[in-house]
Design a protein around this motif. Structure first.
Motif, PDB file in Angstrom:
ATOM      1  N   LYS A 145     -13.112   3.775  -3.864  1.00 42.65           N
ATOM      2  CA  LYS A 145     -12.504   3.909  -2.465  1.00 42.65           C
ATOM      3  C   LYS A 145     -12.258   5.242  -2.644  1.00 42.65           C
ATOM      4  O   LYS A 145     -11.513   5.860  -3.256  1.00 42.65           O
ATOM      5  N   LEU A 168     -10.275   8.447  -0.104  1.00 47.68           N
ATOM      6  CA  LEU A 168      -9.394   8.722   1.194  1.00 47.68           C
ATOM      7  C   LEU A 168      -9.635  10.166   1.269  1.00 47.68           C
ATOM      8  O   LEU A 168      -8.996  10.722   0.383  1.00 47.68           O
ATOM      9  N   GLU A 213     -16.282   2.827  -0.304  1.00 46.11           N
ATOM     10  CA  GLU A 213     -15.441   2.848   0.744  1.00 46.11           C
ATOM     11  C   GLU A 213     -14.828   4.144   1.012  1.00 46.11           C
ATOM     12  O   GLU A 213     -14.174   5.032   0.526  1.00 46.11           O
ATOM     13  N   ASP A 225     -12.492   6.327   3.813  1.00 48.74           N
ATOM     14  CA  ASP A 225     -11.459   6.030   4.986  1.00 48.74           C
ATOM     15  C   ASP A 225     -11.042   7.550   4.932  1.00 48.74           C
ATOM     16  O   ASP A 225     -11.085   8.569   4.182  1.00 48.74           O
ATOM     17  N   TRP A 285      -7.399  10.091   6.739  1.00 51.65           N
ATOM     18  CA  TRP A 285      -6.035  10.061   7.488  1.00 51.65           C
ATOM     19  C   TRP A 285      -6.413  10.303   9.089  1.00 51.65           C
ATOM     20  O   TRP A 285      -7.576  11.119   9.447  1.00 51.65           O
ATOM     21  N   ARG A 330     -14.393  11.233  12.525  1.00 50.96           N
ATOM     22  CA  ARG A 330     -15.580  10.554  11.996  1.00 50.96           C
ATOM     23  C   ARG A 330     -16.954  11.444  11.505  1.00 50.96           C
ATOM     24  O   ARG A 330     -17.425  11.119  10.777  1.00 50.96           O
ATOM     25  N   TRP A 377     -16.244   0.974   5.511  1.00 52.81           N
ATOM     26  CA  TRP A 377     -15.478   1.887   6.030  1.00 52.81           C
ATOM     27  C   TRP A 377     -14.227   1.259   5.611  1.00 52.81           C
ATOM     28  O   TRP A 377     -14.024   0.145   5.875  1.00 52.81           O
ATOM     29  N   GLY A 378     -13.136   2.139   5.450  1.00 51.36           N
ATOM     30  CA  GLY A 378     -11.939   1.475   5.175  1.00 51.36           C
ATOM     31  C   GLY A 378     -10.985   1.223   6.406  1.00 51.36           C
ATOM     32  O   GLY A 378     -11.350   1.485   7.618  1.00 51.36           O
ATOM     33  N   PRO A 379     -10.073   0.534   6.144  1.00 52.70           N
ATOM     34  CA  PRO A 379      -8.987  -0.071   7.381  1.00 52.70           C
ATOM     35  C   PRO A 379      -8.252   0.871   8.045  1.00 52.70           C
ATOM     36  O   PRO A 379      -7.825   0.638   9.193  1.00 52.70           O
ATOM     37  N   LEU A 380      -7.826   2.060   7.529  1.00 51.42           N
ATOM     38  CA  LEU A 380      -6.898   2.972   8.298  1.00 51.42           C
ATOM     39  C   LEU A 380      -7.479   3.384   9.560  1.00 51.42           C
ATOM     40  O   LEU A 380      -6.614   3.420  10.448  1.00 51.42           O
ATOM     41  N   ARG A 381      -8.801   3.938   9.569  1.00 50.34           N
ATOM     42  CA  ARG A 381      -9.215   4.392  10.862  1.00 50.34           C
ATOM     43  C   ARG A 381     -10.085   3.428  11.831  1.00 50.34           C
ATOM     44  O   ARG A 381     -10.353   3.658  12.931  1.00 50.34           O
ATOM     45  N   TRP A 405     -13.201   2.623  11.470  1.00 47.29           N
ATOM     46  CA  TRP A 405     -14.611   3.237  11.646  1.00 47.29           C
ATOM     47  C   TRP A 405     -15.565   1.963  11.620  1.00 47.29           C
ATOM     48  O   TRP A 405     -16.724   2.008  12.120  1.00 47.29           O
TER      49      TRP A 405
END
Length: 281
Positions: free
Chosen positions: A167, A169, A214, A216, A218, A223, A244-248, A250
């Motif tokens: 992952k 970030l 993955e 993601d 901040w 993108r 793609w992570g859950p924060l954004r 995407w």
């Protein structure tokens, strides 16, 4: 009235005693004592089905954030580790559950971020072999990354035989124009980008079991940021799956362009696609 004989008195006393004893027995049978039975056996945890024991291990050992070097570990992690000391069987069953949760590759806490030995390097090889997910944060100390942020063999990545997911970030991208004049002496627009891609390459080269990366970020990172695009291209080039992570968001419908289509658009330069930096070894 003639006085009662001694024999009659003893008989009456014995009758009263038997009556009281019977009443007490009746009450006891109606309201049994709460005192523990001397024959009660301790709960045999290891007699539970293995699937149920694993669920209990997860409830006890899993934390709400990735495992990392942190000053609060003595309150949040250390008490949980007592489970591993109960017996050899419990240790053998529980430690893979502990290290199945994400582990942060490089510490971010100010007290440990410049340590020479991240948590991964401090673990015995059999613990590293149980790790399934690593988290890599890009952005902290971007102008002067600490020495611990490397993929030297001493880190122990080669022992991570069960690692499936990395992952990433992205906290910030110094390639952005807003960092002009603040990148430090001798640092160019793509200095940190090349450093991050080098870290990713080092992980991929040493972990043959890796399947998914993955990505993601901040909210301040777009993108089409150069760092995000470069990481994506590196993952695709290594034959790994991009997630793609859950924060954004995407990866949600309409949030991200499919990897194959995006590569084609970049190659055709349609719509002035994102700036792509070719990173060569």
């Amino acid at each position: 009235m003639a006085p009662r004989s001694k024999t009659a008195s003893k008989t009456a006393s014995k009758t009263a005693s038997l009556t009281a004893s019977a009443a007490t027995s009746a009450v006891s049978s109606t309201y049994p004592s709460r005192a523990p039975s001397p024959t009660r056996q301790p709960f045999r945890f290891l007699d539970l089905p293995p699937e149920l024991r694993l669920r209990i291990y997860e409830a006890v050992l899993h934390t709400t954030r990735p495992l990392d070097l942190d000053p609060t570990n003595h309150r949040t992690v250390l008490p949980r580790l007592a489970l591993l000391l109960a017996s050899r069987q419990l240790h053998a069953e529980a430690y893979p559950v502990l290290y199945a949760q994400p582990l942060r590759l490089y510490p971010t806490n100010a007290r440990f971020h410049r340590t020479t030995r991240p948590l991964l390097a401090r673990l015995p090889p059999h613990y590293r072999a149980a790790i399934t997910t690593l988290e890599l944060r890009l952005g902290p100390d971007w102008s002067q990354p600490p020495a611990c942020q490397n993929t030297h063999p001493s880190l122990g990545l080669a022992d991570c035989a069960s690692l499936r997911t990395l992952k990433i970030l992205v906290e910030l991208d110094p390639s952005d124009a807003m960092f002009e004049g603040h990148r430090g002496r001798g640092a160019g627009r793509d200095t940190y980008l090349r450093f991050c891609v080098g870290l990713l390459r080092g992980v991929v080269a040493q972990v043959a079991s890796l399947e998914t990366v993955e990505i993601d970020a901040w909210p301040g990172v777009k993108r089409d940021a150069a760092l995000v695009v470069a990481l994506q291209r590196e993952v695709v080039g290594a034959g790994l799956r991009v997630a793609w992570g859950p924060l954004r968001g995407w990866g949600t419908e309409g949030g991200a362009v499919e990897v194959g289509l995006e590569k084609g658009m970049v190659g055709l330069m349609l719509g002035g696609g994102p700036r792509v930096v070719a990173v060569r070894g």
